[in-house]
Scaffold this active site. Structure first.
Site, mmCIF file in Angstrom:
data_model
loop_
_atom_site.group_PDB
_atom_site.id
_atom_site.type_symbol
_atom_site.label_atom_id
_atom_site.label_comp_id
_atom_site.label_asym_id
_atom_site.label_seq_id
_atom_site.Cartn_x
_atom_site.Cartn_y
_atom_site.Cartn_z
ATOM 1 N N LYS A 10 0.829 -1.224 0.000
ATOM 2 C CA LYS A 10 0.000 0.000 0.000
ATOM 3 C C LYS A 10 0.853 1.260 0.000
ATOM 4 O O LYS A 10 2.055 1.226 0.307
ATOM 5 C CB LYS A 10 -0.904 0.010 1.230
ATOM 6 C CG LYS A 10 -0.131 -0.050 2.571
ATOM 7 C CD LYS A 10 0.271 1.288 3.158
ATOM 8 C CE LYS A 10 1.685 1.405 3.585
ATOM 9 N NZ LYS A 10 2.120 1.501 4.904
ATOM 10 N N GLY A 141 10.404 -3.393 4.927
ATOM 11 C CA GLY A 141 10.767 -2.311 5.844
ATOM 12 C C GLY A 141 11.010 -1.001 5.127
ATOM 13 O O GLY A 141 11.928 -0.266 5.450
ATOM 14 N N LEU A 144 6.044 0.474 2.420
ATOM 15 C CA LEU A 144 5.004 0.029 1.479
ATOM 16 C C LEU A 144 4.148 -1.096 2.067
ATOM 17 O O LEU A 144 3.474 -1.830 1.339
ATOM 18 C CB LEU A 144 5.631 -0.395 0.144
ATOM 19 C CG LEU A 144 6.383 0.709 -0.617
ATOM 20 C CD1 LEU A 144 6.858 0.199 -1.980
ATOM 21 C CD2 LEU A 144 5.513 1.959 -0.824
ATOM 22 N N GLY A 145 4.213 -1.251 3.385
ATOM 23 C CA GLY A 145 3.298 -2.176 4.048
ATOM 24 C C GLY A 145 3.612 -3.650 3.864
ATOM 25 O O GLY A 145 2.695 -4.484 3.841
ATOM 26 N N GLU A 193 -0.024 -7.719 12.877
ATOM 27 C CA GLU A 193 0.579 -6.388 12.638
ATOM 28 C C GLU A 193 0.938 -5.706 13.969
ATOM 29 O O GLU A 193 1.955 -5.031 14.074
ATOM 30 C CB GLU A 193 -0.436 -5.564 11.818
ATOM 31 C CG GLU A 193 0.025 -4.177 11.419
ATOM 32 C CD GLU A 193 0.928 -4.093 10.197
ATOM 33 O OE1 GLU A 193 1.706 -5.024 9.934
ATOM 34 O OE2 GLU A 193 0.879 -3.039 9.543
ATOM 35 N N ASP A 204 -3.008 -0.501 7.425
ATOM 36 C CA ASP A 204 -2.243 -1.246 6.413
ATOM 37 C C ASP A 204 -2.864 -2.607 6.137
ATOM 38 O O ASP A 204 -3.031 -3.002 4.979
ATOM 39 C CB ASP A 204 -0.781 -1.438 6.871
ATOM 40 C CG ASP A 204 0.020 -0.156 6.815
ATOM 41 O OD1 ASP A 204 -0.571 0.903 6.537
ATOM 42 O OD2 ASP A 204 1.251 -0.212 7.042
#
Ligand SMILES: Nc1ncnc2c1ncn2[C@@H]1O[C@H](COP(=O)(O)OP(=O)(O)O)[C@@H](O)[C@H]1O
Ligand SMILES: C[C@@](O)(CCOP(=O)(O)O)CC(=O)O
Ligand SMILES: [Mg+2]
Length: 387
Positions: A10, A141, A144-145, A193, A204
């Site tokens: 994302k 990392g 961008l999720g 998460e 996310d």
């Protein structure tokens, strides 16, 4: 029977970090995916192991399921029938199982992901021997999720071969889960998460599960019907960072300056709501599109200023800002910041030659640029009964 799950990464168009503290944020899925496959060995071949192969980081981990059961039995735990948070006691026991794998020091930030995997697997599947493989098109990392698409694709694969969902497993090719199953996957992925981010908003995993473009506030999702086809340049500064540490840094600043930070979060809430409104407003003609793009660019710049206020910008991000500003383009960090990826709005009327020039200049600084499709599909699964 093998099941494969894929879930997208994302971009956050507005509101990262502030969303952890209750502000509105806007996010869209991108067409880069994380893939998970899950298979159970036939009884005759079973060596009683749970195997996890993380291809992107060249790590193959393996636990005897009896060992996992022995360690986690200290919790006196029943397999939960609905998504449950990993308690600090459970996390400690899981961390011990992760530590037994002697993950190389350089890969230490992976430990959170492995803990999330163990929590999701044992919660959904119990102590069955299995082989799980994960690979991703996303940089890990980098904002961008990847952590969310990791948790969504694990949760989906584990649920797809569990008794808690009723699915047509004879379907060929990629297919979508129904609404009820998506909701279940999203809830489990959120639990994973939280293990990786420390404190997570849930935006996310939600956009990775449902795809498209969403507005999100305090766990509430609004699907946006975007009338705007957005083109964003994503620049990866390649400066490594860790979402958990950055989120903790913002929380610490909030404790030190509660009133000032409350104003920052309130301003970001207004920015995100305005971004969502603009994205959904009609685009009759060229001038309406240009006007929308100008407004969005300005809001991105305002959001970036406030992210800097929160202490999550970085010298590399400032270099991207300075470079794109020379071309009068608006830029903001995306995700947790501190390095990672940066978004630059590419107006529809911007010439291809100019885009190439900006990219060349950014790449000359050692950054990596990409243009991804925005607002596409969410989670999908596929069964293979031949294996
Ligand atoms: N494909 C993958 N293989 C192994 N670990 C992964 C993968 N994708 C995500 N992770 C986990 O997610 C962490 C990165 O998450 P995070 O710091 O939130 O950044 P982001 O979500 O922006 O990529 C990694 O350190 C690792 O624990
Ligand atoms: C900073 C935050 O808003 C987004 C983090 O995204 P990423 O892990 O950097 O891709 C945290 C969250 O919402 O959980
Ligand atoms: Mg993350």
């Amino acid at each position: 029977m093998e099941v494969r799950a894929r879930a997208p990464g994302k971009i956050i168009l507005a509101g990262e970090h502030a969303v952890v503290h209750g502000s509105t944020a806007v996010a869209a899925s991108i067409d880069l995916y994380t893939y998970v496959s899950l298979s159970f060995p036939p009884h005759s071949d079973s060596d009683g192991m749970l195997k996890l192969h993380m291809k992107d980081v060249h790590l193959e981990l393996c636990w005897p399921v009896d060992r996992i059961k022995e360690v986690l039995s200290e919790l006196g735990r029943q397999i939960p029938s609905s998504p449950a948070s990993c308690s600090p006691e459970a996390l400690k026991l899981i961390a011990a199982l992760v530590e037994e794998q002697n993950i190389p020091e350089a890969n230490y930030s992976l430990a959170g992901g492995v803990s999330a995997f163990l929590w999701l697997y044992t919660s959904i599947q119990g102590y069955k021997p299995a082989k799980v493989v994960i690979t991703s098109e996303l940089p890990l990392g980098s904002g961008l999720g990847s952590s969310a698409s990791f948790c969504v694709s694990f949760s989906a694969a584990f649920l797809a071969l569990s008794d808690s969902v009723n699915l047509d497993r004879s379907h060929q090719g990629w297919s979508m889960f129904g609404e009820k199953e998506l909701e279940l996957v999203n809830k489990w992925a959120f639990e994973g998460e939280k293990i990786i981010h420390g404190r997570a908003s849930g935006i996310d995993n939600t956009v990775s599960t449902y795809g498209n473009m969403i507005k999100f506030r305090s766990g509430e999702l609004t699907r946006l019907k975007s009338n705007t086809s957005l083109k964003m340049l994503i620049t990866n500064t390649k400066v490594g960072r860790n979402t958990r540490a950055l989120v903790a840094g913002v929380s610490e600043r909030t404790v030190r300056h509660p009133n000032a930070m409350a104003s920052v979060f309130k301003a970001i809430d207004s920015i995100s709501n305005e971004v969502a409104e603009i994205l959904q407003s009609p685009s009759h003609d060229e001038s309406a599109i240009t006007e929308k793009e100008e407004k969005l660019g300005e809001l991105m710049e305002m959001n970036q200023g406030l992210l800097q206020c929160m202490g999550v910008s970085h010298a590399s991000i400032e270099t991207v800002l300075r470079t794109t500003l020379k071309y009068k383009l608006a830029t903001k960090l995306t995700g947790a910041g501190g390095g990672g990826c940066v978004l630059t709005l590419l107006p529809t009327l911007l010439s291809g030659t100019l885009v190439d020039k900006v990219i060349a200049e950014l790449e000359a600084c050692g950054f990596q640029c990409l243009i991804a499709g925005i607002g596409g599909k969410g989670l999908e699964i596929s069964f293979d009964s031949s294996s």
